[in-house]
Design an enzyme around this catalytic site. Structure first.
Site, PDB file in Angstrom:
ATOM      1  N   LYS A   1      -5.821  -8.768  -6.700  1.00 43.93           N
ATOM      2  CA  LYS A   1      -6.944  -9.161  -5.846  1.00 43.93           C
ATOM      3  C   LYS A   1      -8.182  -8.304  -6.134  1.00 43.93           C
ATOM      4  O   LYS A   1      -8.038  -7.098  -6.353  1.00 43.93           O
ATOM      5  CB  LYS A   1      -6.516  -8.964  -4.383  1.00 43.93           C
ATOM      6  CG  LYS A   1      -7.467  -9.509  -3.359  1.00 43.93           C
ATOM      7  CD  LYS A   1      -6.996  -9.185  -1.937  1.00 43.93           C
ATOM      8  CE  LYS A   1      -7.414  -7.788  -1.522  1.00 43.93           C
ATOM      9  NZ  LYS A   1      -7.708  -7.640  -0.090  1.00 43.93           N
TER      10      LYS A   1
ATOM     11  N   LYS B   1     -12.089  -3.447  -2.949  1.00 40.80           N
ATOM     12  CA  LYS B   1     -13.058  -2.347  -2.854  1.00 40.80           C
ATOM     13  C   LYS B   1     -12.502  -1.054  -3.416  1.00 40.80           C
ATOM     14  O   LYS B   1     -13.209  -0.281  -4.020  1.00 40.80           O
ATOM     15  CB  LYS B   1     -13.372  -2.069  -1.376  1.00 40.80           C
ATOM     16  CG  LYS B   1     -14.388  -2.963  -0.781  1.00 40.80           C
ATOM     17  CD  LYS B   1     -14.744  -2.435   0.601  1.00 40.80           C
ATOM     18  CE  LYS B   1     -14.324  -3.429   1.658  1.00 40.80           C
ATOM     19  NZ  LYS B   1     -13.028  -3.164   2.268  1.00 40.80           N
TER      20      LYS B   1
ATOM     21  N   LYS C   1       0.825  -1.221   0.000  1.00 46.24           N
ATOM     22  CA  LYS C   1       0.000   0.000   0.000  1.00 46.24           C
ATOM     23  C   LYS C   1       0.848   1.255   0.000  1.00 46.24           C
ATOM     24  O   LYS C   1       0.382   2.325  -0.375  1.00 46.24           O
ATOM     25  CB  LYS C   1      -0.982  -0.010   1.176  1.00 46.24           C
ATOM     26  CG  LYS C   1      -2.072  -1.070   0.990  1.00 46.24           C
ATOM     27  CD  LYS C   1      -3.283  -0.863   1.864  1.00 46.24           C
ATOM     28  CE  LYS C   1      -4.393  -1.832   1.459  1.00 46.24           C
ATOM     29  NZ  LYS C   1      -5.553  -1.822   2.306  1.00 46.24           N
TER      30      LYS C   1
HETATM   31  N1  AQP Z   1     -10.533 -10.595  -3.156  1.00 43.14           N
HETATM   32  C1  AQP Z   1     -10.807 -11.180  -2.000  1.00 43.14           C
HETATM   33  N2  AQP Z   1     -10.953 -12.525  -1.945  1.00 43.14           N
HETATM   34  C2  AQP Z   1     -11.237 -13.130  -0.757  1.00 43.14           C
HETATM   35  N3  AQP Z   1     -11.383 -12.465   0.411  1.00 43.14           N
HETATM   36  C3  AQP Z   1     -11.259 -11.130   0.379  1.00 43.14           C
HETATM   37  N4  AQP Z   1     -11.348 -10.188   1.340  1.00 43.14           N
HETATM   38  C4  AQP Z   1     -11.131  -8.969   0.784  1.00 43.14           C
HETATM   39  N5  AQP Z   1     -10.895  -9.091  -0.523  1.00 43.14           N
HETATM   40  C5  AQP Z   1     -10.960 -10.419  -0.813  1.00 43.14           C
HETATM   41  C6  AQP Z   1     -11.638 -10.459   2.736  1.00 43.14           C
HETATM   42  O1  AQP Z   1     -12.755  -9.651   3.112  1.00 43.14           O
HETATM   43  C7  AQP Z   1     -12.636  -9.286   4.486  1.00 43.14           C
HETATM   44  C8  AQP Z   1     -12.885  -7.816   4.649  1.00 43.14           C
HETATM   45  O2  AQP Z   1     -11.864  -7.108   3.944  1.00 43.14           O
HETATM   46  P1  AQP Z   1     -11.464  -5.641   4.381  1.00 43.14           P
HETATM   47  O3  AQP Z   1     -12.620  -4.764   4.266  1.00 43.14           O
HETATM   48  O4  AQP Z   1     -10.817  -5.642   5.705  1.00 43.14           O
HETATM   49  O5  AQP Z   1     -10.391  -5.101   3.416  1.00 43.14           O
HETATM   50  P2  AQP Z   1      -9.453  -5.716   2.414  1.00 43.14           P
HETATM   51  O6  AQP Z   1      -8.980  -7.071   2.736  1.00 43.14           O
HETATM   52  O7  AQP Z   1      -8.366  -4.724   2.281  1.00 43.14           O
HETATM   53  O8  AQP Z   1     -10.466  -5.766   1.226  1.00 43.14           O
HETATM   54  P3  AQP Z   1     -10.476  -4.915  -0.055  1.00 43.14           P
HETATM   55  O9  AQP Z   1     -11.738  -5.145  -0.729  1.00 43.14           O
HETATM   56  O10 AQP Z   1      -9.225  -5.197  -0.808  1.00 43.14           O
HETATM   57  O11 AQP Z   1     -10.481  -3.425   0.465  1.00 43.14           O
HETATM   58  P4  AQP Z   1      -9.474  -2.258   0.198  1.00 43.14           P
HETATM   59  O12 AQP Z   1      -9.488  -2.057  -1.286  1.00 43.14           O
HETATM   60  O13 AQP Z   1     -10.065  -1.118   0.944  1.00 43.14           O
HETATM   61  O14 AQP Z   1      -8.122  -2.665   0.721  1.00 43.14           O
HETATM   62  C9  AQP Z   1     -11.243  -9.726   4.954  1.00 43.14           C
HETATM   63  O15 AQP Z   1     -11.381 -10.931   5.687  1.00 43.14           O
HETATM   64  C10 AQP Z   1     -10.514  -9.996   3.661  1.00 43.14           C
HETATM   65  O16 AQP Z   1      -9.529 -10.990   3.825  1.00 43.14           O
END
Ligand code: AQP
Length: 334
Positions: free
Chosen positions: A195, A198, A112
């Site tokens: 991946k 969001k 990040k």
């Molecule tokens: N692509 C993914 N596949 C499987 N699991 C996923 N998780 C996130 N993306 C995937 C799981 O969702 C839970 C909540 O995630 P988070 O909100 O804590 O943030 P993150 O992991 O950082 O998810 P994002 O969507 O990638 O958000 P941003 O873009 O804001 O960083 C966690 O259990 C995560 O493992």
């Protein structure tokens, strides 16, 4: 004591298929057998530039997505992290137990912060795995159901719990990562090396839980595929492997069964069937989500109720932490 699980979602954007398949689905299943705490981790959102005007709305949307996916507010505690002050309090104490070297090794921090000027990256981004450790350790959780991307952070929280326990006396349950065998890493539709996320700037990379059926179909139709014609998974077929995994998780068939079903079909037929399966799988979640979002006051009431239950548990832990580190008994209400 009934075994406990804790997990969280950041209100950084609209929840998507990866969050659902990698996390929420398992959270729903776990609430049957565990005392479950699921948190909208809004303090984590402050680690990267954020929009203050959107934060509260996004937090409420996160709660709606969890309830729509099947989290039951009657038996499961759902709350906003910022509403339980003990998270920030324990995070500070654990920051004083953590070491620079171990935080510097965190892959998510490296990813990040990549591309930015190292000197101007927010200190919160560096320290946030400690806040995440505090989130889990406050509740004496045994299990942390997360996607594969979070494995290293769970290792860190285990190290911090073990170090604290040995320095100050047994205080924390040492938690374990509960990572699903399948779906732990759903990849972007337009780039299977990335991946599904969001905060992606590419709308076609993500299927959001709230996307209308036509939009889901359009995004799946435009998903990248691999060279060749056959619908098969494999190390050299990252895009199809991802699509087959999504299909399998919604449909219940195994990947080999799907490969057999689509033998001889082109990518077009496969994508049409996948789109139908995803649309049908998401339909009840989407409908329930829209219904819940029609009554934000009720969502706020549920979150307040959750915060009160969470604070009661968190206070028990922070009170023993204070005693053990020498801060003395907690003062009464100010
Ligand atoms: N692509 C993914 N596949 C499987 N699991 C996923 N998780 C996130 N993306 C995937 C799981 O969702 C839970 C909540 O995630 P988070 O909100 O804590 O943030 P993150 O992991 O950082 O998810 P994002 O969507 O990638 O958000 P941003 O873009 O804001 O960083 C966690 O259990 C995560 O493992």
């Amino acid at each position: 004591m009934e075994k406990r699980v804790f997990s969280g979602i950041q209100p950084t954007g609209s929840p998507h298929l990866g969050n659902y398949l990698g996390a929420f689905r398992n959270w729903v299943a776990l609430q049957e057998d565990y005392d479950a705490f699921y948190c909208i981790v809004d303090l984590h959102t402050l680690t990267l530039p954020w929009d203050p005007a959107a934060l509260e709305r996004r937090s409420i949307e996160g709660a709606a997505a969890l309830f729509a996916a099947g989290i039951d507010p009657a038996g499961t505690v759902v709350f906003r992290q910022s509403h339980v002050a003990q998270h920030a309090e324990l995070a500070w104490i654990l920051t004083c137990v953590a070491r620079m070297g171990e935080l510097r090794r965190m892959i998510q921090f490296k990813e990040k912060s990549r591309g930015g000027d190292a000197e101007s990256i927010g200190a919160g981004l560096f320290a946030y795995p400690v806040l995440q450790a505090a989130d889990v350790l406050l509740y004496q959780a045994h299990g942390v159901p997360v996607g594969e991307d979070q494995r290293q952070h769970i290792e860190l929280m285990r190290d911090l719990a073990i170090r604290f326990n040995s320095q100050f006396g047994d205080t924390f349950v040492v938690p374990e990562a509960y990572i699903p065998k399948e779906g732990a890493r759903i990849m972007a539709l337009d780039d299977p090396a990335d991946k599904m996320s969001k905060s992606s700037k590419r709308p076609n990379s993500v299927v959001n839980l709230t996307d209308e059926p036509e939009l889901v179909a359009k995004k799946i139709k435009s998903a990248v595929t691999d060279s060749g014609r056959d619908v098969i998974a494999g190390g050299d077929k990252p895009a199809l492997t991802n699509l087959l995994m999504i299909f399998s998780l919604f449909d219940g068939s195994t990947v080999p069964e799907l490969e057999e079903r689509f033998a001889g079909s082109g990518y077009g037929d496969f994508k049409t069937a996948l789109a139908e399966t995803v649309i049908e799988g998401l339909r009840p979640i989407r409908e329930r989500y829209l219904e819940l979002m029609g009554d934000p006051a009720e969502l706020n009431r549920l979150l307040a109720e959750g915060a009160a239950k969470a604070a009661a548990v968190a206070e028990g832990t922070i009170a023993s932490v204070w005693e053990r580190v020498g801060l003395g008994p907690r003062p009464g209400p100010q």
